[in-house]
Design an enzyme around this catalytic site. Structure first.
Site, PDB file in Angstrom:
ATOM      1  N   CYS A   2       1.369  -1.734   0.635  1.00 28.17           N
ATOM      2  CA  CYS A   2      -0.060  -1.558   0.855  1.00 28.17           C
ATOM      3  C   CYS A   2      -0.281  -1.114   2.298  1.00 28.17           C
ATOM      4  O   CYS A   2       0.433  -1.522   3.200  1.00 28.17           O
ATOM      5  CB  CYS A   2      -0.888  -2.815   0.622  1.00 28.17           C
ATOM      6  SG  CYS A   2      -0.801  -3.428  -1.051  1.00 28.17           S
ATOM      7  N   ARG A  27       3.344   3.637   1.697  1.00 29.22           N
ATOM      8  CA  ARG A  27       3.440   2.172   1.574  1.00 29.22           C
ATOM      9  C   ARG A  27       3.014   1.677   0.192  1.00 29.22           C
ATOM     10  O   ARG A  27       3.209   0.504  -0.145  1.00 29.22           O
ATOM     11  CB  ARG A  27       2.560   1.500   2.636  1.00 29.22           C
ATOM     12  CG  ARG A  27       2.942   1.849   4.045  1.00 29.22           C
ATOM     13  CD  ARG A  27       2.003   1.188   5.016  1.00 29.22           C
ATOM     14  NE  ARG A  27       2.183  -0.243   5.049  1.00 29.22           N
ATOM     15  CZ  ARG A  27       3.037  -0.877   5.831  1.00 29.22           C
ATOM     16  NH1 ARG A  27       3.787  -0.190   6.660  1.00 29.22           N
ATOM     17  NH2 ARG A  27       3.138  -2.186   5.801  1.00 29.22           N
ATOM     18  N   TRP A  74      -0.184  -1.117  -3.385  1.00 31.94           N
ATOM     19  CA  TRP A  74       1.007  -1.278  -4.208  1.00 31.94           C
ATOM     20  C   TRP A  74       0.798  -2.599  -4.932  1.00 31.94           C
ATOM     21  O   TRP A  74       0.814  -3.671  -4.327  1.00 31.94           O
ATOM     22  CB  TRP A  74       2.252  -1.329  -3.327  1.00 31.94           C
ATOM     23  CG  TRP A  74       3.535  -1.343  -4.098  1.00 31.94           C
ATOM     24  CD1 TRP A  74       4.228  -0.256  -4.557  1.00 31.94           C
ATOM     25  CD2 TRP A  74       4.299  -2.489  -4.491  1.00 31.94           C
ATOM     26  NE1 TRP A  74       5.366  -0.665  -5.213  1.00 31.94           N
ATOM     27  CE2 TRP A  74       5.438  -2.033  -5.189  1.00 31.94           C
ATOM     28  CE3 TRP A  74       4.144  -3.863  -4.318  1.00 31.94           C
ATOM     29  CZ2 TRP A  74       6.401  -2.885  -5.716  1.00 31.94           C
ATOM     30  CZ3 TRP A  74       5.097  -4.715  -4.848  1.00 31.94           C
ATOM     31  CH2 TRP A  74       6.219  -4.223  -5.539  1.00 31.94           C
ATOM     32  N   ASN A 100      -3.189  -6.735   2.920  1.00 35.29           N
ATOM     33  CA  ASN A 100      -1.799  -6.405   2.631  1.00 35.29           C
ATOM     34  C   ASN A 100      -1.036  -7.716   2.601  1.00 35.29           C
ATOM     35  O   ASN A 100      -1.110  -8.482   3.556  1.00 35.29           O
ATOM     36  CB  ASN A 100      -1.262  -5.481   3.740  1.00 35.29           C
ATOM     37  CG  ASN A 100       0.217  -5.175   3.581  1.00 35.29           C
ATOM     38  OD1 ASN A 100       0.777  -5.327   2.509  1.00 35.29           O
ATOM     39  ND2 ASN A 100       0.839  -4.738   4.657  1.00 35.29           N
ATOM     40  N   GLY A 101      -0.319  -7.990   1.498  1.00 32.20           N
ATOM     41  CA  GLY A 101       0.452  -9.230   1.419  1.00 32.20           C
ATOM     42  C   GLY A 101       0.174  -9.961   0.125  1.00 32.20           C
ATOM     43  O   GLY A 101      -0.334  -9.390  -0.838  1.00 32.20           O
ATOM     44  N   GLU A 482      24.995   4.553  -2.650  1.00 32.36           N
ATOM     45  CA  GLU A 482      23.820   5.200  -2.074  1.00 32.36           C
ATOM     46  C   GLU A 482      23.469   6.481  -2.839  1.00 32.36           C
ATOM     47  O   GLU A 482      22.288   6.769  -3.086  1.00 32.36           O
ATOM     48  CB  GLU A 482      24.071   5.497  -0.585  1.00 32.36           C
ATOM     49  CG  GLU A 482      22.951   6.205   0.146  1.00 32.36           C
ATOM     50  CD  GLU A 482      21.611   5.476   0.126  1.00 32.36           C
ATOM     51  OE1 GLU A 482      21.535   4.301  -0.274  1.00 32.36           O
ATOM     52  OE2 GLU A 482      20.605   6.114   0.493  1.00 32.36           O
ATOM     53  N   LYS A 486      19.891   7.059  -4.659  1.00 33.25           N
ATOM     54  CA  LYS A 486      18.999   8.195  -4.391  1.00 33.25           C
ATOM     55  C   LYS A 486      18.597   8.856  -5.706  1.00 33.25           C
ATOM     56  O   LYS A 486      17.433   9.171  -5.917  1.00 33.25           O
ATOM     57  CB  LYS A 486      19.676   9.251  -3.485  1.00 33.25           C
ATOM     58  CG  LYS A 486      19.824   8.879  -2.026  1.00 33.25           C
ATOM     59  CD  LYS A 486      18.546   8.866  -1.225  1.00 33.25           C
ATOM     60  CE  LYS A 486      17.837   7.558  -1.244  1.00 33.25           C
ATOM     61  NZ  LYS A 486      18.211   6.489  -0.390  1.00 33.25           N
ATOM     62  N   GLU A 489      16.131   6.559  -7.734  1.00 34.66           N
ATOM     63  CA  GLU A 489      14.771   6.322  -7.244  1.00 34.66           C
ATOM     64  C   GLU A 489      13.893   7.563  -7.229  1.00 34.66           C
ATOM     65  O   GLU A 489      12.690   7.450  -7.396  1.00 34.66           O
ATOM     66  CB  GLU A 489      14.749   5.574  -5.911  1.00 34.66           C
ATOM     67  CG  GLU A 489      15.310   6.295  -4.733  1.00 34.66           C
ATOM     68  CD  GLU A 489      15.307   5.434  -3.462  1.00 34.66           C
ATOM     69  OE1 GLU A 489      14.528   4.483  -3.350  1.00 34.66           O
ATOM     70  OE2 GLU A 489      16.105   5.747  -2.564  1.00 34.66           O
ATOM     71  N   HIS A 505      38.387  -1.339 -15.403  1.00 33.86           N
ATOM     72  CA  HIS A 505      38.086  -2.721 -15.788  1.00 33.86           C
ATOM     73  C   HIS A 505      36.791  -2.824 -16.594  1.00 33.86           C
ATOM     74  O   HIS A 505      36.241  -3.911 -16.723  1.00 33.86           O
ATOM     75  CB  HIS A 505      38.013  -3.610 -14.534  1.00 33.86           C
ATOM     76  CG  HIS A 505      39.306  -3.655 -13.781  1.00 33.86           C
ATOM     77  ND1 HIS A 505      40.423  -4.285 -14.273  1.00 33.86           N
ATOM     78  CD2 HIS A 505      39.682  -3.105 -12.599  1.00 33.86           C
ATOM     79  CE1 HIS A 505      41.424  -4.145 -13.412  1.00 33.86           C
ATOM     80  NE2 HIS A 505      40.992  -3.424 -12.387  1.00 33.86           N
ATOM     81  N   LYS A 604       7.538   2.219   0.583  1.00 31.04           N
ATOM     82  CA  LYS A 604       8.527   2.402   1.643  1.00 31.04           C
ATOM     83  C   LYS A 604       8.904   1.087   2.301  1.00 31.04           C
ATOM     84  O   LYS A 604      10.061   0.824   2.576  1.00 31.04           O
ATOM     85  CB  LYS A 604       7.951   3.357   2.682  1.00 31.04           C
ATOM     86  CG  LYS A 604       8.859   3.617   3.861  1.00 31.04           C
ATOM     87  CD  LYS A 604       9.667   4.857   3.630  1.00 31.04           C
ATOM     88  CE  LYS A 604      10.738   5.074   4.663  1.00 31.04           C
ATOM     89  NZ  LYS A 604      11.947   5.626   4.059  1.00 31.04           N
TER      90      LYS A 604
HETATM   91  O1  M6R Z   1      12.918  -0.942   5.853  1.00 33.83           O
HETATM   92  P1  M6R Z   1      14.201  -1.403   5.265  1.00 33.83           P
HETATM   93  O2  M6R Z   1      15.367  -0.617   5.695  1.00 33.83           O
HETATM   94  O3  M6R Z   1      14.438  -2.876   5.461  1.00 33.83           O
HETATM   95  O4  M6R Z   1      14.025  -1.178   3.705  1.00 33.83           O
HETATM   96  C1  M6R Z   1      14.998  -1.612   2.800  1.00 33.83           C
HETATM   97  C2  M6R Z   1      14.780  -0.994   1.448  1.00 33.83           C
HETATM   98  O5  M6R Z   1      13.547  -1.373   0.924  1.00 33.83           O
HETATM   99  C3  M6R Z   1      14.866   0.540   1.477  1.00 33.83           C
HETATM  100  O6  M6R Z   1      16.071   0.964   2.020  1.00 33.83           O
HETATM  101  C4  M6R Z   1      14.726   1.108   0.049  1.00 33.83           C
HETATM  102  O7  M6R Z   1      15.838   0.755  -0.707  1.00 33.83           O
HETATM  103  C5  M6R Z   1      14.527   2.625   0.066  1.00 33.83           C
HETATM  104  N1  M6R Z   1      13.618   2.983  -0.972  1.00 33.83           N
HETATM  105  C6  M6R Z   1      15.763   3.360  -0.204  1.00 33.83           C
HETATM  106  O8  M6R Z   1      15.610   4.723  -0.344  1.00 33.83           O
END
Ligand code: M6R
Length: 609
Positions: A2, A27, A74, A100-101, A482, A486, A489, A505, A604
């Site tokens: 948010c 956000r 969000w 926010n929260g 990773e 990517k 997401e 395995h 984010k």
């Molecule tokens: O701000 P941070 O690095 O602590 O965030 C951690 C994760 O939320 C962040 O890396 C998330 O996985 C991203 N969407 C990855 O692309």
């Protein structure tokens, strides 16, 4: 999670709120709204969906005023809908808030307030705050907010306006970040600095338990008990261009292309070629404490977790110190086995991730040495650790982390070298060879980025794929994780990252001609093992794409497609193997027409548990 924005001054507040919300949209983006005040009552406009939908609403139903607040959501409590979109109001519409929260035990408060006659209109936890403030309001808004705070548990950054105590915004913080921007005869509030860069670089960060009353004449700071506070003004050195797309179709693509610059900036001033050393005195941890470190625990989430796993290989290889990388969301509930010889490193781009912050706070009872690897200097995590190693990636707007991943790996490599230097586990020549290779990485990435057509063509063949397997070993196992993250997401294709050696395995059962595999295969100490894993997949009709060095000619005959990267010292190969995987995910997602910069359901900065 948010985004909150606010403005008080002489200008029309609406475009300022809307532009601000666009900068905060990463956000959360399932609904948005604003509330503005002119001469009459507070006027609210809200919409389900992105800020662009709210803009359409405002075209049909214009409002104006010279102060107001806005929010991009969000969803946590209550589905995304216009009704649940912020700003929320009390029974009369005289008190309006954005939040926010998460408010804990809000149902108890809601039941009590309903019993007292308050009428609720939404499914949100937020609405209880508006009714609580209404309950305590007499003449002065900040007094009512202060009393309401006494009854709230949880995490909140809240901005409040009222038509019964006009020309002020009351702001409180207990958890999520919130900032006051100081302009000339105008003031701003925001969840982060991005929306403020166009107007001012002077900002004040509120701490937990603090309140700001923002009026046309100035800002008053106090704690929740009413004690006045003198706050430090910080100067932000980011510039507005950093948060523009600069001709790229998406922020994500721009940020992938920024990686050579980001690595150079993160190395800048931290390497001495003359001495063959890494210079990290700036992190603020006493060398004698560093010398006594016998164990490192790294806490992180998501992409930061994957970068931390790469860091584990760096530190164990170079400094000979055992490293555990832990999901912060899991670790926070564990029995922390730490002592004064443990170094806890919190790795976070935003520095506000609730799980990482909570784990860090919880384990402090064991008094380990703490260090943040962070991209935002003023963030909670950066401020709550004894030491700070900044990643100089600049603001990252794409929700999918890319350039900050490379910056985190760079910072962790520097940390590994620094630890190795101090505990003398690394000889000077080895150190120097790593330092020299580190400096060559940006140029090597530039060469990958200069020839992306083949990669784009290859990626487009997979736009209808439903699954993907990513395999890597040793330092590239985290890159398999990773790469898969990517793809998941941003393209919504199911992908699994796996250590290649674990294939036999279990996951090998998945292999058929509908399960393509991305195999990361640099010529390192286990290259032959990776080749065996590839053969096992080929024997089962799997399609294999390999990421391999330019000079690896033998791989061509063994796989279906090869993505080339320049040769590099094997331990540092993750810096290069990651780039084509980011691009591969990007090209697939873009070709599928996905919302690359704002993938569904994500935000984010995850500031709730
Ligand atoms: O701000 P941070 O690095 O602590 O965030 C951690 C994760 O939320 C962040 O890396 C998330 O996985 C991203 N969407 C990855 O692309």
């Amino acid at each position: 999670m948010c985004g909150i924005i606010g403005y008080i001054g002489k200008k029309n507040v609406v475009p300022i709120l809307i532009e601000g919300l666009k900068k905060l949209e990463y956000r959360g983006y399932d609904s948005a709204g604003i509330a503005v005040v002119d001469d009459g009552p507070i006027l609210r406009r809200r919409a389900k969906g992105k800020i662009s939908v709210l803009e359409d609403v405002l075209k049909q139903d214009e409002v104006k005023g010279n102060y107001g607040i806005g929010h991009t959501r969000w969803a946590t409590h209550g589905r995304p809908s216009e009704e649940n979109a912020h700003p929320h109001q009390d029974c009369t519409g005289d008190i309006v808030i954005v939040h926010n929260g998460i408010i804990e035990k809000y149902m108890d408060l809601k039941t009590q307030l309903s019993f007292e006659g308050h009428k609720f209109q939404t499914e949100t936890d937020t609405e209880v705050i508006a009714h609580l403030i209404e309950k305590y309001f007499q003449e002065n808004l900040e007094e009512a907010v202060r009393q309401a705070m006494e009854h709230l548990e949880g995490e909140f950054a809240v901005a409040v306006i009222s038509s019964r105590d006009r020309d002020k915004i009351v702001l409180v913080k207990q958890g999520p970040p919130v900032i006051v921007g100081l302009g000339e005869n105008e003031y701003f509030i925001s969840s982060d600095v991005n929306p403020l860069l166009l107007y001012t670089k002077d900002v004040v960060f509120l701490n937990d338990g603090e309140m700001a009353v923002i009026e046309r004449e100035g800002v008053t700071y106090s704690d929740f008990s009413g004690k006045l506070l003198k706050k430090k003004i910080d100067h932000i050195n980011w510039n507005p261009l950093m948060i523009e797309k600069s001709g790229f179709k998406h922020f994500m693509l721009k940020e992938i292309f920024e990686q050579p610059r980001v690595i150079r900036d993160t190395l800048k001033g931290r390497i001495s070629m003359d001495k063959g050393k890494v210079l990290l005195g700036e992190i603020g941890l006493p060398p004698e404490r560093i010398k006594s470190i016998r164990r490192v625990v790294i806490l992180a989430c998501g992409t930061s977790f994957n970068a931390s796993l790469v860091g584990k290989y760096f530190i164990e290889e170079i400094a000979g110190i055992p490293v555990d990388v832990e999901y912060a969301s899991e670790y926070r509930y564990r029995n922390f086995i730490l002592d004064k010889n443990s170094l806890v490193v919190a790795v976070s781009q935003s520095g506000e991730t609730a799980d990482t912050l909570a784990a860090l706070r919880a384990l402090k009872v064991k008094k380990p040495l703490t260090l943040a690897v962070c991209n935002v200097e003023s963030s909670s995590i950066a401020r709550e650790t004894a030491g700070l190693l900044m990643t100089h990636a600049g603001p990252e707007i794409g929700v999918a982390a890319t350039k900050t991943f490379s910056a985190q790996m760079t910072a962790l490599m520097l940390l590994a070298l620094y630890l190795g230097q101090i505990n003398e586990s690394m000889d000077k020549d080895t150190g120097l060879s790593y330092i020299k290779e580190l400096q060559r990485i940006p140029t090597k990435i530039e060469s990958i980025l200069s020839q992306t057509e083949g990669l784009e063509k290859l990626a487009k063949k997979f736009i209808s794929a439903s699954h993907f397997l990513y395999l890597g070993r040793w330092a590239n196992y985290p890159i398999a994780l990773e790469g898969a993250l990517k793809l998941k997401e941003i393209s919504y294709i199911h992908a699994e990252g796996y250590p290649s050696g674990e294939m036999k395995h279990g996951p090998i059962a998945l292999i058929d001609d509908n399960m393509p595999t991305m195999a990361i295969a640099p010529k390192d100490r286990i290259y032959e093992k990776i080749m065996s894993n590839i053969s096992e997949i080929k024997a089962r009709s799997g399609y294999v794409i390999a990421v391999a060095y330019e000079d690896d000619k033998e791989i061509e005959a063994k796989v279906d497609a090869v993505i080339r990267i320049p040769a590099i010292l094997p331990l540092l190969s993750p810096f290069l193997t990651t780039v084509p995987l980011q691009l591969f995910a990007y090209y697939i997602a873009a070709a599928r027409g996905a919302d690359v910069d704002q993938p569904r359901n994500l935000a984010k900065s995850v500031t709730v548990e």
